[in-house]
Design a protein around this motif. Structure first.
Motif: not given
Length: 253
Positions: A63-71, A78-86
């Protein structure tokens, strides 16, 4: 000519290192863990799974890396990726953690925007609050270590050897180093709860501390984290686990 490192960049690098160190410990534990243990259900209601905690940790970093990937990015835990395969695939989760380490180092190795907007849901109402990259990295370090403490507890129940500093916040390690000559526990740790605890009296005015209260005190004081919900499964698990640690300490005396 190499540019000098500013105080702010140096401080940010130290916070990143703290996260990297915690993730590295988790990777090492996963390396010595069988996939069956990673997916195994623990607890009275079979709700505790190491894989779920690992996936949860990864989600927050993502979530943090996505939010800081661009301006203009918006941080939304709350709306996280939640990749259940992990939760099921130990090797995939391990590789994802290593990728997270590389992403943290590359993303925050130099100057970055200090201010960050975060989407927060309070009682069903969404609002945008101001935060910063540094603040969120501090939070993520504490958040990761908190879940690692639970992971360590579950791993030990599965017979996996866990180092004494796994899932222990750096502030707690510094406290123990300064007050116990490097010992993991004070001698009073052998006392059964409820009983008098100096930190409980000094910081919270409590004459007697029950075990679940002691867990909460450790969360708030040495670990500098948010307290657990009183009816949460995490608090119940740690309260159940602590007497086992007490007995190990008593047996060594």
């Amino acid at each position: 000519m190499k540019q000098p490192v500013s105080d702010s960049n140096r401080a940010l690098g130290q916070i990143v290192d703290e996260n990297v160190h915690a993730i590295g410990q988790l990777v090492q534990l996963l390396d010595q863990m069988a996939g069956t243990f990673y997916r195994q259900c623990f607890g009275f209601r079979n709700q505790h799974v190491i894989g779920k905690h690992v996936r949860h940790i990864i989600d927050h970093y993502s979530a943090l890396l996505t939010a800081t990937s661009g301006a203009g990015g918006l941080l939304d835990y709350e709306n996280r990726n939640r990749d259940l395969s992990l939760e099921k695939d130990r090797r995939a989760a391990r590789d994802c953690l290593e990728e997270t380490v590389e992403a943290l180092r590359s993303r925050f190795e130099g100057p970055c925007a200090d201010e960050l907007n975060m989407r927060h849901n309070s009682a069903g109402k969404h609002q945008t609050v101001k935060t910063s990259v540094e603040r969120e990295l501090v939070f993520l370090a504490s958040h990761t270590i908190h879940h690692m403490a639970i992971i360590g507890m579950l791993a030990e129940q599965a017979g996996v050897k866990v180092s004494s500093d796994f899932g222990v916040h750096p502030s707690t390690l510094r406290y123990l180093e300064g007050h116990t000559n490097g010992m993991v526990y004070l001698d009073t740790f052998k006392n059964r709860y409820p009983h008098f605890v100096a930190m409980g009296k000094r910081d919270f005015g409590m004459d007697r501390v029950h075990l679940d209260e002691m867990v909460q005190i450790c969360m708030v004081a040495p670990m500098v984290a948010e307290p657990l919900e009183w009816d949460s499964k995490e608090l119940a698990a740690l309260t159940e686990y602590t007497p086992q640690e007490q007995q190990k300490y008593i047996d060594k005396q």
